[in-house]
Motif scaffolding. Sequence first.
Motif, short mmCIF file in Angstrom:
data_model
loop_
_atom_site.label_atom_id
_atom_site.label_comp_id
_atom_site.label_asym_id
_atom_site.label_seq_id
_atom_site.Cartn_x
_atom_site.Cartn_y
_atom_site.Cartn_z
N ALA A 1 0.83 -1.21 0.00
CA ALA A 1 0.00 0.00 0.00
C ALA A 1 0.86 1.26 0.00
O ALA A 1 0.55 2.25 -0.67
N LEU A 2 1.96 1.23 0.73
CA LEU A 2 2.86 2.39 0.77
C LEU A 2 3.59 2.56 -0.56
O LEU A 2 3.84 3.69 -1.00
N LEU A 3 3.92 1.45 -1.20
CA LEU A 3 4.53 1.52 -2.53
C LEU A 3 3.54 2.12 -3.52
O LEU A 3 3.90 2.94 -4.37
N LEU A 4 2.28 1.73 -3.41
CA LEU A 4 1.24 2.29 -4.26
C LEU A 4 1.12 3.80 -4.07
O LEU A 4 1.03 4.56 -5.03
N GLN A 5 1.17 4.24 -2.80
CA GLN A 5 1.09 5.68 -2.53
C GLN A 5 2.28 6.41 -3.14
O GLN A 5 2.14 7.51 -3.69
N GLN A 6 3.48 5.79 -3.08
CA GLN A 6 4.66 6.41 -3.68
C GLN A 6 4.48 6.53 -5.20
O GLN A 6 4.85 7.54 -5.80
N GLU A 7 3.88 5.50 -5.81
CA GLU A 7 3.63 5.56 -7.25
C GLU A 7 2.63 6.67 -7.58
O GLU A 7 2.76 7.34 -8.60
N MET A 8 1.63 6.86 -6.71
CA MET A 8 0.66 7.93 -6.93
C MET A 8 1.35 9.29 -6.93
O MET A 8 1.06 10.16 -7.76
N ASP A 9 2.27 9.46 -6.00
CA ASP A 9 3.02 10.72 -5.92
C ASP A 9 3.85 10.91 -7.19
O ASP A 9 3.90 12.00 -7.75
N ALA A 10 4.50 9.82 -7.62
CA ALA A 10 5.34 9.91 -8.82
C ALA A 10 4.50 10.21 -10.05
O ALA A 10 4.90 11.00 -10.93
N ILE A 11 3.31 9.61 -10.14
CA ILE A 11 2.43 9.87 -11.28
C ILE A 11 1.92 11.30 -11.27
O ILE A 11 1.81 11.95 -12.31
N ALA A 12 1.64 11.82 -10.07
CA ALA A 12 1.20 13.21 -9.96
C ALA A 12 2.27 14.15 -10.47
O ALA A 12 2.00 15.10 -11.21
N CYS A 13 3.53 13.88 -10.08
CA CYS A 13 4.65 14.70 -10.56
C CYS A 13 4.84 14.51 -12.05
O CYS A 13 5.13 15.47 -12.78
N PHE A 14 4.66 13.29 -12.52
CA PHE A 14 4.80 12.96 -13.94
C PHE A 14 3.80 13.78 -14.77
O PHE A 14 4.14 14.37 -15.79
N SER A 15 2.54 13.84 -14.27
CA SER A 15 1.51 14.56 -15.04
C SER A 15 1.64 16.06 -14.92
O SER A 15 1.41 16.80 -15.89
N SER A 16 2.04 16.55 -13.74
CA SER A 16 2.13 18.00 -13.55
C SER A 16 3.30 18.61 -14.31
O SER A 16 3.37 19.82 -14.51
N SER A 17 4.26 17.76 -14.74
CA SER A 17 5.41 18.28 -15.47
C SER A 17 5.08 18.58 -16.93
O SER A 17 5.89 19.12 -17.66
N GLN A 18 3.87 18.19 -17.37
CA GLN A 18 3.48 18.44 -18.75
C GLN A 18 2.94 19.84 -18.93
O GLN A 18 2.34 20.41 -18.02
#
Length: 422
Positions: free
Chosen positions: A405-422
Amino acid sequence: MRRHLWCNLKRLQCVPTITNVLTQGISVAPPSAAATPTSSLLIIRSYSSIGELQPQLSPEIIRIMEQRLTAIEYRTAFLQNLVNQPEASPAEYARANKELRKLKSSADLISELRSKQKEINGLKSLRVDCSEDKDMVSMATEELGEAMVEEKRLQNLLLKSLLPKDDADERDCILEVRAGTGGEEASLFAMDIFKMYEKYSQKKGWKFEVVDLTESDLRGYKEASAAISGADVYGKLKFEKGIHRVQRIPVTEKAGRIHTSAVSVAILPQADEVDVQLRNEDLKIDTYRSGGAGGQHANTTNSAVRITHIPSGMVVAIQDERSQHMNKAKALKVLRAKLYEMERSRIHSKRSKLRSEQIGSGDRSERVRTYNFPQGRITDHRVGITCHAIDDVMQGESLDVFLDALLLQQEMDAIACFSSSQ
């Protein structure tokens, strides 16, 4: 029972579609009104059992990812053309080849994805062209479903390959457990936590080597440290750092009252000599007789080692081994890990608001997880998940419930950064 978690990438909070979901002894805290997903950047994870997460990416994430994939395709084609040019200089050829090697895994996945997408388009056309042939439509529909599942799998793999990576995730780690508030009960729980990680490591096939132990009067652990080595050890265990709180009736309690104590856990990535170079002039090394429980454990030689890193003031003392040489080697390993993590934290604090945190002060209020023995439950306060199989967790059997679950949360954070960089 299947369940779905809708994760708001902007808030990094997971909200179940059914309130108070309970699956295999695992419950998710009900969402607050503020946690309702409002962003279009949503990711849904459906799973039939913990550890079998199947992400379904939103159209917005797929659109952003496709832009990156197209850029990789163009770049790969450009580099491939460059290395095939006879007039390319040796330096240009070397640089292009090096970059191609880095892009190869992603490029191979992209090629598979494009092939699968071509197959999907062909099957869709076949269904339209043969709409009057029910057997053909049925066969095409079945194959189309399988192809779309494979397409999603490839998209998830590609998204992971595009997310920022922590080079330390693949490293071994140093585990440190310290008793916090709670006196003897805290030291007894520190021993339980330390042994929990030892059993979990054995389950994973990792090597668990005790570095140092300092026992309390009741044979609990005031402090304990271990070197854990294996595949992706730090990437898995890094979420364990913080304050672990326990609620239970201590063995010293006569009236049967529940006490609350706390234990600090630190997870440090191990550093190589290349990462942290220790100069002899920067080290002060002292030897002394190690303490112990007496009897056969008494040590009459100066085998214990204390190393002080003069520039940082950091001190590491090891007395677990009877050999001074082995204690010194362990102390240097721990010192390198501490200095390496100190430098990583310094860099991360400049690059991100998510500054690396470590063990805190040992106060109960800084808890990341609570172990309630009378109720047989463990709650991780970072992801709001409660597991009602406390004995299994303490035996190292169900710890993955929280780590996944914590790994999933880390991925969510990474995806948020991934999308906001566009």
